[in-house]
Structures are given as structure tokens and as C-alpha cells.
Design a protein around this motif. Sequence first.
Motif, PDB file in Angstrom:
ATOM      1  N   CYS A 118       0.826  -1.206   0.000  1.00 65.42           N
ATOM      2  CA  CYS A 118       0.000   0.000   0.000  1.00 65.42           C
ATOM      3  C   CYS A 118       0.861   1.256   0.000  1.00 65.42           C
ATOM      4  CB  CYS A 118      -0.945  -0.020   1.200  1.00 65.42           C
ATOM      5  SG  CYS A 118      -0.153   0.373   2.767  1.00 65.42           S
ATOM      6  N   HIS A 155       2.062  -5.458   5.712  1.00 65.61           N
ATOM      7  CA  HIS A 155       1.128  -5.511   6.844  1.00 65.61           C
ATOM      8  C   HIS A 155      -0.313  -5.810   6.421  1.00 65.61           C
ATOM      9  CE1 HIS A 155       1.282  -1.330   5.432  1.00 65.61           C
ATOM     10  NE2 HIS A 155      -0.024  -1.359   5.629  1.00 65.61           N
ATOM     11  N   GLU A 156      -0.538  -6.074   5.117  1.00 71.95           N
ATOM     12  CA  GLU A 156      -1.899  -6.375   4.651  1.00 71.95           C
ATOM     13  C   GLU A 156      -1.863  -7.766   4.024  1.00 71.95           C
ATOM     14  OE1 GLU A 156      -3.249  -3.311   2.001  1.00 71.95           O
ATOM     15  OE2 GLU A 156      -2.692  -1.694   3.351  1.00 71.95           O
ATOM     16  N   GLN A 215      -7.473  -3.502   5.347  1.00 69.52           N
ATOM     17  CA  GLN A 215      -8.028  -2.213   4.914  1.00 69.52           C
ATOM     18  C   GLN A 215      -9.549  -2.184   5.079  1.00 69.52           C
ATOM     19  OE1 GLN A 215      -5.982   0.683   2.921  1.00 69.52           O
ATOM     20  NE2 GLN A 215      -5.272  -0.128   4.859  1.00 69.52           N
TER      21      GLN A 215
HETATM   22 ZN   LIG Z   1      -1.458  -0.476   4.414  1.00 67.96          ZN
END
Ligand SMILES: [Zn+2]
Length: 355
Positions: free
Chosen positions: A44, A69-70, A162
Amino acid sequence: MSVLPAAMNAALLSEHGRLDVSSIPVPEPGPGEVLCRVLACGICGTDLKIVRGDFAGVWPPSLPFVIGHEWSGEVAALGPDTARSGLSVGDRVVAENHAGCSACPMCRSGRYNLCERVGEPGFKLYGHTAPGALAEFAVRPAVALHRVPRSVDDAAAALVNQGALTVHAARRVGLTAGATVAVYGPGLLGLLMLQVARASGAAAAVVVGRGERLRTAAELGATHLVDYEVDDPAAGVRAVTGGRGVDVVFDCSGNPAVLAQAVRSVRRGGKVAILGLAGGARAEVAVDAFALDELDLLGVRSSPNAYPAMISLLAAGAIRTDLLTADRYALADVGVAFEALAQRTAIRPIILPSK
Ligand SMILES: [Zn+2]
Ligand SMILES: [Zn+2]
């Protein structure tokens, strides 16, 4: 149970501006921790900034570092003291990036996203201050993991991070059936916010953006589109509501200039929610509008207690992910994936580290 390898491939940030796929030791789960095989990891805008060095010394505190982290994965091994986690090897999971200290007043009130001990040594924000998941394996505390049903595929599950943020935003503003909303910024966050708002009962959803992503927003449930390259954004939003303004504006743009437009887009007594960061930038807004129109300005950070709801929305088919996860890459092509995000040709590049 298959024997775990001693080494794994990881996208290593060895110096700012440069990611190298390197072989590093597979991390070992400590007490209360779980080793996961990473199946899908999105990258991201924050990752772009971390790689560039915008938060150098803080995110990450030092180099080399593994970001990411996603993500979604499956349990590969359980560390000591995880018997009560309810997790088994092979379970498909997603992870929250911090679990909080569980002792401070904010954690004890359930708002662990606002843990008051974040600055203390030992606090871990995975992918930011502790190793992330742009690798074949990652270790996380069992309490930060949530199981994902088979009906949610790996790439869709990587959107839970998200999506849960937008669930938290919908709760923060108290979204109700029949509401009118505007979403500024149709990136991944905005396109999930749009869908979660519709699933939460928003009757009209105006999306403000430009280009191809407005067409995607229309496919994902936007009732009205405003192209800010053609029209004044706030005037466009007001026109949709007969001049009155929307009940709620969700600012998913990360652009500080949007706040002033958001204030002009909302009805009297309405709410403006800010999701995401603007890189330390300042905004100029008409302060009197807050008092005279009794506007509520709400910050939204992370996703406390929101992962289960987002997983349920995905499992129920209430959120479309196919248009959001179409760009997939092998770990070896991580550089290409970052370029696709930087050039806006991919909404959310998804790395498949175990393929
Ligand atoms: Zn992110
Ligand atoms: Zn705490």
C-alpha cells in the motif's frame, strides 16, 4: 505435518529505496506466538513511503527490515503457550498488526488501537516497527489472528486489513439505513469504504475522484460520481443531494486539501471522517463551519474489534474483491509490483510469496 525449512525468501529493505529478495532465517514463534505461511500480501501507499524512507528511524527503527502488513496466510506452527488460542496448523488466518498491551485504560476499554504504551520499548506494530509479511513466513501473537473461511480466497483475505478500517469508520460515524455519504479518494481504501457503507445501509454514495477508478467505483456500487478534474468536488456532491449536502463524508484520499472540500460537502449537523494519513501535512479549513453547522470531525485509526465483521462481509459476498485484487505478482517481482502501485496502474498489487 510437513517439516519447516530453516530459511525463507523475504523482500528485504536493506537500504531506503531498495528492496532485495534475500534468503533469511524462518522466524521462530515465541510464547503465545504462531508461525504463519504467508499466502498473499498487498502493498500500500504506506509501504511506498516506508521504502522511500519517509519515516526512517521510526518505521522501521533500523535496517535491514521486512515490510508488509496487509496479508493472509495459514498457520504453519504453534509456539509455546498457544493451546488456548483455538488455532490449529493449517487454519487460514489474517492478522491485526498490533494487539495492544491489554493493560492501559484505552486497551481495557476495547480501544486497543489507541494503546497508551505504543512508545514504550517492546511495543510491536508489525510491518512498521516489527517484521512484516512480505516474506514466505511471518510470526504473530495468537491473539492478533482471526480465522478465515475457505469461501474467502487468499487475495480477498489480504484486503481484510483495509476493509476492517472502513468497518471501524462506519461504526465511528454511526452509519444508519438510508444515509447519504460521499467518499473522497477511490483507491483501495475508498473502494472498500464505498462497499462497506452500502452494505451498512447507505442509500446514496457519491464517489469523488478521477479517471479509471471512478468507473470501478460505479461497478462497485457508487450511485453518483464526481470527477474533480471536471467539476468542483463539493459543488458536485451538493448537487446530488439537492444542494443540502451528504450526511457523512469519508475522506480516504490522504490529501490534506480534501478536508476543506469535505466540510463544504456535508450537510448541517453532518459528520466528516478522516481515514489514513497525509504525511504530516496541514490543512486549511473554515473553522466557523464546525460551530455554526455543528459538524463532527472524526479520526479513524486502525480497526479495533472490526476484523470479524469484515471477514463476515467477505464470506457473505457483500463485498466484491475481484476488481481490487486482479494484479498479482510472485515475490521475485516485488519491484515491478511497487512500480505498478507508484504509477497507479494497479489498485492493490498482491504478492503471492508462497507460489
Ligand atoms: Zn497499508
Ligand atoms: Zn494498551
